[in-house]
Design a protein around this motif. Structure first.
Motif, PDB file in Angstrom:
ATOM      1  N   ASP A  94      80.650  12.040   3.972  1.00  0.00           N
ATOM      2  CA  ASP A  94      81.794  12.250   4.858  1.00  0.00           C
ATOM      3  C   ASP A  94      82.354  10.927   5.350  1.00  0.00           C
ATOM      4  O   ASP A  94      83.557  10.820   5.629  1.00  0.00           O
ATOM      5  CB  ASP A  94      81.371  13.107   6.060  1.00  0.00           C
ATOM      6  CG  ASP A  94      81.025  14.531   5.670  1.00  0.00           C
ATOM      7  OD1 ASP A  94      81.298  14.916   4.511  1.00  0.00           O
ATOM      8  OD2 ASP A  94      80.466  15.259   6.517  1.00  0.00           O
ATOM      9  N   ARG A  95      81.499   9.932   5.491  1.00  0.00           N
ATOM     10  CA  ARG A  95      81.929   8.608   5.963  1.00  0.00           C
ATOM     11  C   ARG A  95      81.870   7.547   4.879  1.00  0.00           C
ATOM     12  O   ARG A  95      82.592   6.567   4.933  1.00  0.00           O
ATOM     13  CB  ARG A  95      81.035   8.156   7.144  1.00  0.00           C
ATOM     14  CG  ARG A  95      81.084   9.092   8.338  1.00  0.00           C
ATOM     15  CD  ARG A  95      80.021   8.757   9.368  1.00  0.00           C
ATOM     16  NE  ARG A  95      78.671   8.700   8.809  1.00  0.00           N
ATOM     17  CZ  ARG A  95      77.958   9.780   8.476  1.00  0.00           C
ATOM     18  NH1 ARG A  95      78.467  10.988   8.652  1.00  0.00           N
ATOM     19  NH2 ARG A  95      76.752   9.647   7.988  1.00  0.00           N
ATOM     20  N   HIS A  96      80.985   7.772   3.907  1.00  0.00           N
ATOM     21  CA  HIS A  96      80.782   6.769   2.867  1.00  0.00           C
ATOM     22  C   HIS A  96      80.783   7.432   1.489  1.00  0.00           C
ATOM     23  O   HIS A  96      79.741   7.481   0.811  1.00  0.00           O
ATOM     24  CB  HIS A  96      79.449   6.046   3.085  1.00  0.00           C
ATOM     25  CG  HIS A  96      79.286   5.435   4.430  1.00  0.00           C
ATOM     26  ND1 HIS A  96      80.064   4.388   4.877  1.00  0.00           N
ATOM     27  CD2 HIS A  96      78.421   5.725   5.443  1.00  0.00           C
ATOM     28  CE1 HIS A  96      79.688   4.049   6.090  1.00  0.00           C
ATOM     29  NE2 HIS A  96      78.699   4.853   6.466  1.00  0.00           N
ATOM     30  N   PRO A  97      81.914   7.957   1.043  1.00  0.00           N
ATOM     31  CA  PRO A  97      81.938   8.543  -0.300  1.00  0.00           C
ATOM     32  C   PRO A  97      81.676   7.477  -1.358  1.00  0.00           C
ATOM     33  O   PRO A  97      82.107   6.334  -1.222  1.00  0.00           O
ATOM     34  CB  PRO A  97      83.356   9.106  -0.416  1.00  0.00           C
ATOM     35  CG  PRO A  97      84.160   8.306   0.562  1.00  0.00           C
ATOM     36  CD  PRO A  97      83.240   7.987   1.690  1.00  0.00           C
ATOM     37  N   SER A  98      80.925   7.848  -2.387  1.00  0.00           N
ATOM     38  CA  SER A  98      80.619   6.865  -3.426  1.00  0.00           C
ATOM     39  C   SER A  98      81.815   6.670  -4.342  1.00  0.00           C
ATOM     40  O   SER A  98      82.619   7.574  -4.560  1.00  0.00           O
ATOM     41  CB  SER A  98      79.400   7.314  -4.240  1.00  0.00           C
ATOM     42  OG  SER A  98      79.647   8.538  -4.896  1.00  0.00           O
ATOM     43  N   ARG A  99      81.912   5.465  -4.859  1.00  0.00           N
ATOM     44  CA  ARG A  99      82.960   5.111  -5.810  1.00  0.00           C
ATOM     45  C   ARG A  99      82.296   4.878  -7.149  1.00  0.00           C
ATOM     46  O   ARG A  99      81.505   3.937  -7.300  1.00  0.00           O
ATOM     47  CB  ARG A  99      83.695   3.848  -5.353  1.00  0.00           C
ATOM     48  CG  ARG A  99      84.406   4.030  -4.015  1.00  0.00           C
ATOM     49  CD  ARG A  99      84.724   2.703  -3.369  1.00  0.00           C
ATOM     50  NE  ARG A  99      83.506   1.935  -3.066  1.00  0.00           N
ATOM     51  CZ  ARG A  99      83.498   0.860  -2.293  1.00  0.00           C
ATOM     52  NH1 ARG A  99      84.614   0.423  -1.757  1.00  0.00           N
ATOM     53  NH2 ARG A  99      82.364   0.204  -2.070  1.00  0.00           N
ATOM     54  N   GLY A 139      69.600  10.161  -9.575  1.00  0.00           N
ATOM     55  CA  GLY A 139      70.734   9.344 -10.003  1.00  0.00           C
ATOM     56  C   GLY A 139      70.379   8.438 -11.151  1.00  0.00           C
ATOM     57  O   GLY A 139      71.232   8.059 -11.940  1.00  0.00           O
ATOM     58  N   SER A 140      69.105   8.067 -11.257  1.00  0.00           N
ATOM     59  CA  SER A 140      68.618   7.221 -12.339  1.00  0.00           C
ATOM     60  C   SER A 140      67.314   7.800 -12.852  1.00  0.00           C
ATOM     61  O   SER A 140      66.782   8.768 -12.300  1.00  0.00           O
ATOM     62  CB  SER A 140      68.427   5.783 -11.842  1.00  0.00           C
ATOM     63  OG  SER A 140      67.556   5.761 -10.719  1.00  0.00           O
ATOM     64  N   THR A 141      66.776   7.192 -13.896  1.00  0.00           N
ATOM     65  CA  THR A 141      65.569   7.707 -14.524  1.00  0.00           C
ATOM     66  C   THR A 141      64.554   6.591 -14.692  1.00  0.00           C
ATOM     67  O   THR A 141      64.903   5.409 -14.626  1.00  0.00           O
ATOM     68  CB  THR A 141      65.915   8.326 -15.900  1.00  0.00           C
ATOM     69  OG1 THR A 141      64.795   9.058 -16.396  1.00  0.00           O
ATOM     70  CG2 THR A 141      66.297   7.256 -16.908  1.00  0.00           C
ATOM     71  N   LEU A 197      78.160   8.307  -9.500  1.00  0.00           N
ATOM     72  CA  LEU A 197      77.124   7.289  -9.349  1.00  0.00           C
ATOM     73  C   LEU A 197      77.729   5.893  -9.224  1.00  0.00           C
ATOM     74  O   LEU A 197      78.520   5.456 -10.056  1.00  0.00           O
ATOM     75  CB  LEU A 197      76.176   7.320 -10.544  1.00  0.00           C
ATOM     76  CG  LEU A 197      74.930   6.437 -10.429  1.00  0.00           C
ATOM     77  CD1 LEU A 197      73.975   7.005  -9.392  1.00  0.00           C
ATOM     78  CD2 LEU A 197      74.220   6.311 -11.781  1.00  0.00           C
ATOM     79  N   ASP A 198      77.335   5.193  -8.169  1.00  0.00           N
ATOM     80  CA  ASP A 198      77.737   3.816  -7.925  1.00  0.00           C
ATOM     81  C   ASP A 198      76.501   2.943  -8.072  1.00  0.00           C
ATOM     82  O   ASP A 198      75.597   2.980  -7.229  1.00  0.00           O
ATOM     83  CB  ASP A 198      78.332   3.683  -6.517  1.00  0.00           C
ATOM     84  CG  ASP A 198      78.774   2.260  -6.183  1.00  0.00           C
ATOM     85  OD1 ASP A 198      78.718   1.384  -7.071  1.00  0.00           O
ATOM     86  OD2 ASP A 198      79.178   2.035  -5.027  1.00  0.00           O
ATOM     87  N   VAL A 199      76.437   2.178  -9.156  1.00  0.00           N
ATOM     88  CA  VAL A 199      75.314   1.260  -9.362  1.00  0.00           C
ATOM     89  C   VAL A 199      75.640  -0.015  -8.598  1.00  0.00           C
ATOM     90  O   VAL A 199      76.447  -0.828  -9.037  1.00  0.00           O
ATOM     91  CB  VAL A 199      75.074   0.989 -10.853  1.00  0.00           C
ATOM     92  CG1 VAL A 199      73.948  -0.029 -11.033  1.00  0.00           C
ATOM     93  CG2 VAL A 199      74.733   2.281 -11.578  1.00  0.00           C
ATOM     94  N   ILE A 200      75.029  -0.172  -7.438  1.00  0.00           N
ATOM     95  CA  ILE A 200      75.396  -1.282  -6.560  1.00  0.00           C
ATOM     96  C   ILE A 200      74.683  -2.577  -6.930  1.00  0.00           C
ATOM     97  O   ILE A 200      75.078  -3.656  -6.482  1.00  0.00           O
ATOM     98  CB  ILE A 200      75.129  -0.935  -5.082  1.00  0.00           C
ATOM     99  CG1 ILE A 200      73.639  -0.738  -4.810  1.00  0.00           C
ATOM    100  CG2 ILE A 200      75.915   0.314  -4.673  1.00  0.00           C
ATOM    101  CD1 ILE A 200      73.300  -0.586  -3.337  1.00  0.00           C
ATOM    102  N   ALA A 201      73.624  -2.487  -7.744  1.00  0.00           N
ATOM    103  CA  ALA A 201      72.931  -3.679  -8.215  1.00  0.00           C
ATOM    104  C   ALA A 201      72.209  -3.345  -9.507  1.00  0.00           C
ATOM    105  O   ALA A 201      71.826  -2.198  -9.741  1.00  0.00           O
ATOM    106  CB  ALA A 201      71.935  -4.190  -7.168  1.00  0.00           C
ATOM    107  N   ALA A 202      72.044  -4.356 -10.355  1.00  0.00           N
ATOM    108  CA  ALA A 202      71.318  -4.175 -11.608  1.00  0.00           C
ATOM    109  C   ALA A 202      70.520  -5.430 -11.903  1.00  0.00           C
ATOM    110  O   ALA A 202      70.940  -6.546 -11.580  1.00  0.00           O
ATOM    111  CB  ALA A 202      72.268  -3.865 -12.760  1.00  0.00           C
ATOM    112  N   ALA A 203      69.354  -5.251 -12.507  1.00  0.00           N
ATOM    113  CA  ALA A 203      68.474  -6.364 -12.843  1.00  0.00           C
ATOM    114  C   ALA A 203      68.377  -6.488 -14.359  1.00  0.00           C
ATOM    115  O   ALA A 203      67.906  -5.551 -15.023  1.00  0.00           O
ATOM    116  CB  ALA A 203      67.090  -6.155 -12.247  1.00  0.00           C
ATOM    117  N   PRO A 204      68.816  -7.603 -14.944  1.00  0.00           N
ATOM    118  CA  PRO A 204      68.653  -7.791 -16.391  1.00  0.00           C
ATOM    119  C   PRO A 204      67.191  -7.997 -16.728  1.00  0.00           C
ATOM    120  O   PRO A 204      66.502  -8.819 -16.111  1.00  0.00           O
ATOM    121  CB  PRO A 204      69.491  -9.044 -16.676  1.00  0.00           C
ATOM    122  CG  PRO A 204      69.520  -9.794 -15.379  1.00  0.00           C
ATOM    123  CD  PRO A 204      69.464  -8.759 -14.291  1.00  0.00           C
TER     124      PRO A 204
END
Length: 559
Positions: A530-535, A398-400, A453-460
């Motif tokens: 099935d229970r937690h599709p990504s947004r 999902g990321s690199t 892909l749902d980026v739930i957190a990011a670090a500057p």
């Protein structure tokens, strides 16, 4: 790349950007260890299997080895057996200093075994020693349980053997000092075999005890290839040799052998990245099976027996069969959790040695140096993202890989994600000192980036003059499989409460522990989508992320 090497590499870091960095790749961060080669585990492949054979896109690679066939290896364990195992009295005696001495070292002839397999130990040292096998887990917080101990065995100082170009491979030919058989009283799991002598020295050797008949909800993959890539025993490793300190590093090993002890960062890989994750896994009480990365190369079909594949803090070196198998499993509904960063980075080949199959790992790093690349460019042991492979890790993870040497703080971007359930976090909340070691970053707009892909957190982050960011993400595949990426190699050590050259903030640790439990429990139930599709949710650009930081200290730097 480990923190012990960061000082020499900070100048490299300043040149690294997400979409460029070819020059830095030859400097960059790996683990190794083959599974049991006993007759019970199937026939040894011939040297013709050195080259990875083509595999149809989307297909699960065929198994090279069968499951163990000893009667005790076929016994099915009842549901809940692991929680019962962890209720037994534990001990902290498994803990050894994160250092090693010339007066005591050793290695096993295999990094994994099943019940009924025989394991051999080779030693170097100045006097007699004993070995104690500890199964690692939760055990009420003690972290391990002693399962077996040997009698005192003699040892003497051994030489490392000759080393020569072009591969600069260190490979010993020591006699067997001790052998033992894994019996039914060795529950499957992750083991540390600790050598001790009368002078007080101690040395740890990891061993994965497999359950080839197991179908636990979770499967943990030990990153032994990465440990071997960082192994510097004898003065030669895949990153450097003793004679050329320049950036060219002309005498670095191109092929590393498992026929030697671990020293350098290779010795520390299990302690930093795998063992804390094993203990966090077993703390949940969920049933877990164990395999090494080489076991997955040997028998990839085992991935389909589990609901989720769990990977620790640093799993950098992947063979093509491993990559193919993980993608095929994901596309069949198997969840994958990467609790680390810098994953699936270097293409790696397994090779036989005189001691047996899969006892060498080849990583030439440069196309022109790899003897198999000319006849088949897809054999080239370069990074997965570069030509001719063109198979960046973000299509799976999902990321690199973004860089190393930065300590930063993730900012919550999507507090509504189920991964944060029970943490009490809110959008914009900063998880202080939550990123360390190496980090990953999302590539918005790249065609290989999963569209969900749902980026739930990011670090500057600011690396010298460059603005960048680390990302934590989750996506779901069309099969329903969920894939989580922690985005930092220091996730497992934060769970354990102690990281190298980085503080562990109790409030941050508590959030990460709850997130870890949420992921493990959801992934154990089956396809998470099935229970937690990504947004789909992508972060702002690095400059905007930095500009919107509430405090200067919320921006990670190399300083």
């Amino acid at each position: 790349m480990h923190r012990t090497r960061l000082g020499a590499l900070l100048t490299v870091v300043l040149l690294i950007v997400v979409t460029a960095g070819d020059a830095a790749r030859t400097e960059h961060s790996g683990t190794g260890g083959p599974s049991s080669a006993s007759a019970a585990s199937g026939p040894a492949p011939s040297s013709a299997d050195t080259a990875d054979r083509p595999n149809p896109v989307g297909a699960m690679p065929p198994d090279r080895f069968g499951p163990a066939t000893a009667p005790c290896a076929k016994v099915r364990r009842p549901q809940g057996w692991l929680a019962q195992e962890n209720s037994r009295p534990g001990t902290g005696d498994w803990r050894v200093p994160e250092r090693w001495g010339a007066d005591l070292m050793g290695f096993l002839d295999t990094d994994s075994a099943a019940c009924g397999d025989t394991v051999r130990i080779r030693l170097t040292g100045t006097g007699p020693a004993r070995v104690t096998a500890y199964r690692l887990g939760w055990y009420g917080g003690a972290g391990g349980r002693a399962v077996w101990s040997s009698k005192e065995v003699p040892s003497t100082v051994r030489s490392k053997g000759p080393v020569a170009p072009p591969t600069y491979t260190v490979e010993t030919n020591w006699p067997v000092a001790l052998k033992f058989t894994v019996g039914a009283d060795w529950p499957p799991g992750y083991y540390l075999l600790v050598l001790r002598n009368k002078s007080g020295s101690a040395y740890g050797m990891q061993l994965t005890v497999r359950d080839d008949a197991g179908s636990a909800p979770l499967l943990f993959q030990a990153s032994n290839l990465t440990a071997q890539a960082y192994n510097t025993y004898g003065g030669y490793g895949l990153y450097s040799g003793p004679a050329d300190p320049t950036a060219a590093r002309t005498d670095r090993a191109r092929v590393a052998s498992f026929e030697r002890p671990y020293t350098g960062s290779g010795y520390l890989v299990p302690f930093w990245y795998d063992i804390p994750m094993v203990q966090a896994l077993e703390r949940t009480g969920l049933d877990v099976d164990y395999a090494t990365d080489i076991d997955i190369d040997r028998r990839p079909s085992q991935l389909l027996r589990h609901n989720a594949l769990i990977i620790g803090g640093h799993s950098e070196y992947w063979t093509r069969r491993m990559y193919d198998a993980a993608e095929a499993a994901r596309d069949r509904g198997v969840n994958i959790a990467f609790f680390g960063a810098n994953t699936v980075y270097w293409h790696t080949r397994l090779e036989p040695s005189p001691a047996g199959p899969d006892r060498r790992v080849a990583v030439y790093r440069k196309f022109d140096e790899d003897p198999l690349a000319a006849q088949d460019p897809q054999q080239a042991t370069v990074t997965w993202r570069e030509s001719p492979l063109n198979r960046g890790e973000h299509r799976l993870v999902g990321s690199t890989w973004g860089g190393l040497g930065v300590i930063g703080s993730f900012r919550v971007l999507d507090a509504s994600s189920w991964i944060y359930d029970g943490t009490g976090v809110h959008d914009g909340q900063v998880l202080a000192d939550s990123l360390g070691g190496e980090y990953d970053t999302a590539l918005p707009g790249d065609p290989a980036t999963p569209p969900t892909l749902d980026v739930i957190a990011a670090a500057p982050l600011r690396v010298g003059p460059m603005a960048t960011m680390g990302t934590m993400s989750y996506y779901t595949a069309p099969s329903g499989a969920g894939v989580f990426s922690a985005g930092t190699t220091y996730w497992p050590c934060q769970l354990a409460g102690s990281c190298h050259e980085m503080a562990v903030v109790p409030e941050t640790r508590a959030v990460l522990q709850r997130m870890t439990e949420n992921i493990l429990r959801a992934f154990a139930e089956g396809p998470a989508g099935d229970r937690h599709p990504s947004r789909p949710f992508l972060p702002p650009g690095p400059d905007n992320l930095i500009a919107s930081a509430a405090r200067p200290e919320d921006i990670g730097t190399t300083g």
